[in-house]
Design a protein around this motif. Sequence first.
Motif, PDB file in Angstrom:
ATOM      1  N   ARG A 142       0.836  -1.200   0.000  1.00 18.10           N
ATOM      2  CA  ARG A 142       0.000   0.000   0.000  1.00 18.10           C
ATOM      3  C   ARG A 142       0.875   1.255   0.000  1.00 18.10           C
ATOM      4  NH1 ARG A 142      -2.322  -0.724   4.498  1.00 18.10           N
ATOM      5  NH2 ARG A 142      -4.344  -1.592   3.893  1.00 18.10           N
ATOM      6  N   ASP A 143       1.938   1.244   0.798  1.00 24.55           N
ATOM      7  CA  ASP A 143       2.825   2.406   0.868  1.00 24.55           C
ATOM      8  C   ASP A 143       3.505   2.685  -0.466  1.00 24.55           C
ATOM      9  OD1 ASP A 143       2.174   2.722   3.521  1.00 24.55           O
ATOM     10  OD2 ASP A 143       3.992   1.772   4.295  1.00 24.55           O
ATOM     11  N   CYS A 144       3.744   1.636  -1.256  1.00 23.18           N
ATOM     12  CA  CYS A 144       4.343   1.823  -2.580  1.00 23.18           C
ATOM     13  C   CYS A 144       3.346   2.394  -3.581  1.00 23.18           C
ATOM     14  CB  CYS A 144       4.876   0.492  -3.115  1.00 23.18           C
ATOM     15  SG  CYS A 144       6.402  -0.068  -2.324  1.00 23.18           S
ATOM     16  N   GLY A 145       2.052   2.240  -3.272  1.00 23.52           N
ATOM     17  CA  GLY A 145       1.025   2.751  -4.163  1.00 23.52           C
ATOM     18  C   GLY A 145       0.217   1.694  -4.880  1.00 23.52           C
ATOM     19  N   PHE A 146       0.471   0.420  -4.579  1.00 26.32           N
ATOM     20  CA  PHE A 146      -0.285  -0.645  -5.236  1.00 26.32           C
ATOM     21  C   PHE A 146      -1.715  -0.678  -4.710  1.00 26.32           C
ATOM     22  CE2 PHE A 146       4.076  -2.193  -5.824  1.00 26.32           C
ATOM     23  CZ  PHE A 146       4.039  -2.433  -7.194  1.00 26.32           C
ATOM     24  N   ARG A 147      -2.632  -1.058  -5.583  1.00 26.77           N
ATOM     25  CA  ARG A 147      -4.035  -1.157  -5.220  1.00 26.77           C
ATOM     26  C   ARG A 147      -4.481  -2.601  -5.075  1.00 26.77           C
ATOM     27  NH1 ARG A 147      -7.304   2.465  -6.533  1.00 26.77           N
ATOM     28  NH2 ARG A 147      -8.492   1.401  -4.927  1.00 26.77           N
ATOM     29  N   VAL A 148      -3.703  -3.539  -5.653  1.00 26.71           N
ATOM     30  CA  VAL A 148      -4.026  -4.964  -5.580  1.00 26.71           C
ATOM     31  C   VAL A 148      -2.744  -5.729  -5.271  1.00 26.71           C
ATOM     32  CG1 VAL A 148      -5.032  -6.959  -6.764  1.00 26.71           C
ATOM     33  CG2 VAL A 148      -5.779  -4.645  -7.384  1.00 26.71           C
ATOM     34  N   VAL A 149      -2.832  -6.673  -4.348  1.00 29.96           N
ATOM     35  CA  VAL A 149      -1.713  -7.569  -4.057  1.00 29.96           C
ATOM     36  C   VAL A 149      -2.210  -9.001  -4.203  1.00 29.96           C
ATOM     37  CG1 VAL A 149      -0.128  -8.435  -2.298  1.00 29.96           C
ATOM     38  CG2 VAL A 149      -0.525  -5.985  -2.513  1.00 29.96           C
ATOM     39  N   ILE A 150      -1.497  -9.796  -5.009  1.00 29.99           N
ATOM     40  CA  ILE A 150      -1.822 -11.213  -5.136  1.00 29.99           C
ATOM     41  C   ILE A 150      -0.693 -12.042  -4.543  1.00 29.99           C
ATOM     42  CG2 ILE A 150      -3.295 -10.891  -7.157  1.00 29.99           C
ATOM     43  CD1 ILE A 150      -0.971 -11.889  -8.898  1.00 29.99           C
ATOM     44  N   THR A 151      -1.059 -13.192  -3.967  1.00 31.73           N
ATOM     45  CA  THR A 151      -0.061 -14.085  -3.366  1.00 31.73           C
ATOM     46  C   THR A 151      -0.227 -15.480  -3.986  1.00 31.73           C
ATOM     47  OG1 THR A 151      -1.555 -14.720  -1.557  1.00 31.73           O
ATOM     48  CG2 THR A 151      -0.137 -12.795  -1.201  1.00 31.73           C
ATOM     49  N   PRO A 152       0.234 -15.671  -5.229  1.00 27.73           N
ATOM     50  CA  PRO A 152      -0.057 -16.904  -5.959  1.00 27.73           C
ATOM     51  C   PRO A 152       0.403 -18.180  -5.276  1.00 27.73           C
ATOM     52  CG  PRO A 152       0.828 -15.237  -7.423  1.00 27.73           C
ATOM     53  CD  PRO A 152       0.998 -14.718  -6.040  1.00 27.73           C
ATOM     54  N   THR A 153       1.558 -18.142  -4.593  1.00 30.16           N
ATOM     55  CA  THR A 153       2.130 -19.378  -4.058  1.00 30.16           C
ATOM     56  C   THR A 153       1.916 -19.562  -2.565  1.00 30.16           C
ATOM     57  OG1 THR A 153       4.303 -18.348  -3.664  1.00 30.16           O
ATOM     58  CG2 THR A 153       3.912 -19.334  -5.845  1.00 30.16           C
ATOM     59  N   LEU A 154       1.137 -18.694  -1.940  1.00 32.77           N
ATOM     60  CA  LEU A 154       0.959 -18.773  -0.487  1.00 32.77           C
ATOM     61  C   LEU A 154       0.418 -20.134  -0.061  1.00 32.77           C
ATOM     62  CD1 LEU A 154       1.066 -17.274   2.239  1.00 32.77           C
ATOM     63  CD2 LEU A 154      -1.268 -16.529   1.813  1.00 32.77           C
ATOM     64  N   ALA A 155      -0.688 -20.566  -0.675  1.00 32.36           N
ATOM     65  CA  ALA A 155      -1.265 -21.866  -0.321  1.00 32.36           C
ATOM     66  C   ALA A 155      -0.383 -23.008  -0.809  1.00 32.36           C
ATOM     67  CB  ALA A 155      -2.674 -21.996  -0.912  1.00 32.36           C
ATOM     68  N   LEU A 156       0.208 -22.854  -1.991  1.00 29.28           N
ATOM     69  CA  LEU A 156       1.088 -23.896  -2.519  1.00 29.28           C
ATOM     70  C   LEU A 156       2.250 -24.166  -1.570  1.00 29.28           C
ATOM     71  CD1 LEU A 156       1.229 -22.744  -6.237  1.00 29.28           C
ATOM     72  CD2 LEU A 156       0.312 -24.929  -5.454  1.00 29.28           C
ATOM     73  N   GLY A 157       2.853 -23.078  -1.067  1.00 27.30           N
ATOM     74  CA  GLY A 157       3.977 -23.247  -0.155  1.00 27.30           C
ATOM     75  C   GLY A 157       3.577 -23.910   1.146  1.00 27.30           C
TER      76      GLY A 157
END
Length: 281
Positions: free
Chosen positions: A212-227
Amino acid sequence: MAPPPSPASKLRAMLANEKEIIVCPGVYDGFTARLALNAGFEVLYMTGAGTTMSKLGHADLGIATQTDMVSHASMLASLSPSTPLIADADTGYGGPLKDQVVNKRCGHLKNKELVDLDTWISRIRAAVMAREESGGDIVIIARTDALAGQGYEEASKRLRAAVEVGADVAFLEGVRSVEEARRFCGEMSGVPCLYNCVPGGVSPVLSVKEGRDCGFRVVITPTLALGAVFESVSEAYRKLLEEGDTERDGVPVRRLFESCGLEESVEFDVRAGGKLYENGV
């Protein structure tokens, strides 16, 4: 009575709120999608790498077909029809979203090959035209992998061009530093930007606050569950093979079923007049 808002309109409303950051856990099958919904997430991300690994048992090297992706996205979306689902579409199968050649590879692997700028723009334009002709309201996320091989200027030029022809969100894959992330979000002049958080990849692992501080509006975590599954299931299988441990104190099977809507399904059947579960299960 007015119809409920569509998932796409919900996502658009969230994107319009500049004070909000949308956190999308990576889900790759019905079970992980259920767990994400149970946790309270309002938007899900169907990871292409996870889809390829879970459906085909192979690494993300572009071998999943359009049928694989569409059927998987349809199944995940059906679990909660009101929940927005951001779905990977690889190189677009002749249409939208990415600018790698066929066969593509994960954006955090090396030596990716890209199509030229005109082909890239035609893919985005095709997606926009398809949206218009279908009368739908799909949110188009334009992703480029140009940063690694062609540099920041080419990558940002591609994304600005994609937005000009109708893309809604800009996705710069392989951001190399926090400074580059801030520069990108600032230069996109209010266009919602998406951050791909992949531990062990080429990008820094940012917390939601840092994103958020960088200015992104969307964050995805593709490998969170995989890991998490890789670590926990690998250890459980090792214990079974080497120690004969059958997890005597493991999660009860009924709790597993309940996490996937057991009680809701039974209640629905009874309300509809079904007799199979009227005495419980």
